[in-house]
Write an enzyme that holds these catalytic residues in place. Sequence first.
Site, short mmCIF file in Angstrom:
data_model
loop_
_atom_site.label_atom_id
_atom_site.label_comp_id
_atom_site.label_asym_id
_atom_site.label_seq_id
_atom_site.Cartn_x
_atom_site.Cartn_y
_atom_site.Cartn_z
N ASP A 26 37.96 34.74 39.43
CA ASP A 26 38.25 35.99 40.14
C ASP A 26 39.44 36.63 39.44
O ASP A 26 40.13 35.99 38.64
CB ASP A 26 38.58 35.70 41.61
CG ASP A 26 38.96 36.97 42.36
OD1 ASP A 26 38.24 37.97 42.23
OD2 ASP A 26 40.00 36.98 43.06
N SER A 27 39.72 37.88 39.77
CA SER A 27 40.89 38.55 39.22
C SER A 27 42.18 37.89 39.71
O SER A 27 43.24 38.13 39.14
CB SER A 27 40.87 40.02 39.63
OG SER A 27 40.78 40.12 41.04
N TYR A 58 41.87 44.05 39.16
CA TYR A 58 40.82 44.59 38.30
C TYR A 58 40.30 45.92 38.88
O TYR A 58 39.74 46.73 38.14
CB TYR A 58 39.63 43.61 38.22
CG TYR A 58 39.82 42.37 37.37
CD1 TYR A 58 41.05 42.05 36.79
CD2 TYR A 58 38.76 41.50 37.15
CE1 TYR A 58 41.20 40.90 36.02
CE2 TYR A 58 38.89 40.36 36.38
CZ TYR A 58 40.11 40.05 35.81
OH TYR A 58 40.25 38.92 35.05
N GLY A 59 40.47 46.09 40.17
CA GLY A 59 39.88 47.23 40.89
C GLY A 59 40.12 48.58 40.22
O GLY A 59 39.19 49.37 40.06
N CYS A 89 34.59 37.79 41.78
CA CYS A 89 35.21 39.11 41.91
C CYS A 89 34.12 40.18 41.96
O CYS A 89 33.26 40.24 41.07
CB CYS A 89 36.12 39.33 40.71
SG CYS A 89 36.84 40.96 40.61
N ASN A 90 34.17 41.03 42.98
CA ASN A 90 33.16 42.09 43.09
C ASN A 90 33.28 43.10 41.96
O ASN A 90 32.27 43.59 41.46
CB ASN A 90 33.31 42.83 44.42
CG ASN A 90 32.82 42.02 45.60
OD1 ASN A 90 31.76 42.28 46.12
ND2 ASN A 90 33.60 41.04 46.01
N THR A 91 34.51 43.42 41.58
CA THR A 91 34.70 44.41 40.52
C THR A 91 34.11 43.88 39.22
O THR A 91 33.35 44.58 38.54
CB THR A 91 36.21 44.73 40.34
OG1 THR A 91 36.77 45.03 41.62
CG2 THR A 91 36.42 45.90 39.41
N GLU A 168 46.65 40.33 50.84
CA GLU A 168 47.53 39.42 50.10
C GLU A 168 48.84 39.19 50.85
O GLU A 168 49.41 38.11 50.80
CB GLU A 168 47.84 39.99 48.71
CG GLU A 168 46.63 40.07 47.83
CD GLU A 168 46.76 39.31 46.52
OE1 GLU A 168 47.87 38.93 46.16
OE2 GLU A 168 45.71 39.11 45.88
N CYS A 200 34.30 43.15 48.56
CA CYS A 200 35.53 42.78 47.86
C CYS A 200 35.97 41.42 48.35
O CYS A 200 35.84 41.11 49.55
CB CYS A 200 36.63 43.81 48.14
SG CYS A 200 38.23 43.39 47.43
N THR A 201 36.47 40.62 47.43
CA THR A 201 36.88 39.25 47.77
C THR A 201 37.85 39.18 48.95
O THR A 201 37.85 38.22 49.70
CB THR A 201 37.60 38.62 46.57
OG1 THR A 201 38.55 39.57 46.05
CG2 THR A 201 36.64 38.21 45.49
N HIS A 202 38.70 40.21 49.07
CA HIS A 202 39.78 40.14 50.07
C HIS A 202 39.35 40.57 51.47
O HIS A 202 40.03 40.27 52.44
CB HIS A 202 40.93 41.04 49.63
CG HIS A 202 41.70 40.53 48.46
ND1 HIS A 202 41.10 40.30 47.24
CD2 HIS A 202 43.00 40.20 48.33
CE1 HIS A 202 42.02 39.86 46.39
NE2 HIS A 202 43.18 39.79 47.02
N1 DGL Z 1 38.78 40.55 43.28
C1 DGL Z 1 38.69 41.98 43.40
C2 DGL Z 1 37.30 42.37 43.92
O1 DGL Z 1 36.63 41.59 44.59
C3 DGL Z 1 39.77 42.55 44.30
C4 DGL Z 1 41.14 42.50 43.69
C5 DGL Z 1 41.26 43.29 42.41
O2 DGL Z 1 41.28 44.54 42.44
O3 DGL Z 1 41.33 42.66 41.37
O4 DGL Z 1 36.85 43.45 43.66
#
Ligand code: DGL
Length: 292
Positions: A26-27, A58-59, A89-91, A168, A200-202
Amino acid sequence: MPRNPSNFQENLVEKGDPRKAIGVFDSGIGGLTVVRQIHRILPHESTVYFGDTARVPYGPKSEKLVRRFALQNSQFLLEEGIKAIVIACNTASSVALQTVQEHMPVPVMGVIEPGVKAAVQTTKTGKIGVIGTVGTIESEAYHQAIRRHGSTFKVFGQACPLFVPLAEEGWVDRRPTLLIAEAYLTPLKKQNIDTLILGCTHYPLLKLVISKVMGPDITLIDSAEETARELRALLQKRELLRRHREDARRTYYVSDVPHRFREVAERFLGNSLGSVERVDIEKYENPKKDIL
Ligand code: DGL
């Protein structure tokens, strides 16, 4: 013809070793929500997690940069000796899944398709909302994946960039979080969606606030859980599931100093982690330099 990224790559993949671990990246820290579900659904499997804490988020970054990061992260995991890669990571899943699949000799899956499958099975009205980072929403990866399941689905995307820092910081049930959620989600509510993908992961951490704003009639889809189920199916198909109950090893790596990761990790993982080591991720060569 465009390649369907939901199909796992067929040509490159060598016969894997079921005893090896599952690699997840993940990012940063958010991918632990996916790892948590993998541990729940596949308790006998070992995992190697890499959180790119030095280069998060990464977003807001360009697709090209995220693809470079995704390849380096995958190369690191590969050198750790893994049998499959999950892009948590979704991005990165939105913009780099196909690239990583094309360059890694192990099965690679992302988090988009599992969430989409659950959403299209859940919706009654065919109106689906997707929330994610700017990169995820602008890529339209969810829109395209949903439309592959049927052209009558209507998809409404909304970027919610402030949700990542709020999660976070652990601001999961505070008043400002509720106000921000109202600002982001009210336009989606007005579209009369009946299903909302937490892309998104969060965002699974903000489920309470999100469902408070969306109300009881809108089903929230947590792609972390769906991803773990899909991973089980993939490993089964590839005969990569562990056959014996062995002690699962769970290792964690990050690209920046580990103490901040450790602090927040428990919130995402639901329990404490063992050792966390730092990796110099820039030293990992991308297998194909010409795409950078
Ligand atoms: N992990 C990223 C996602 O799921 C969220 C955090 C980021 O922007 O890196 O898109």
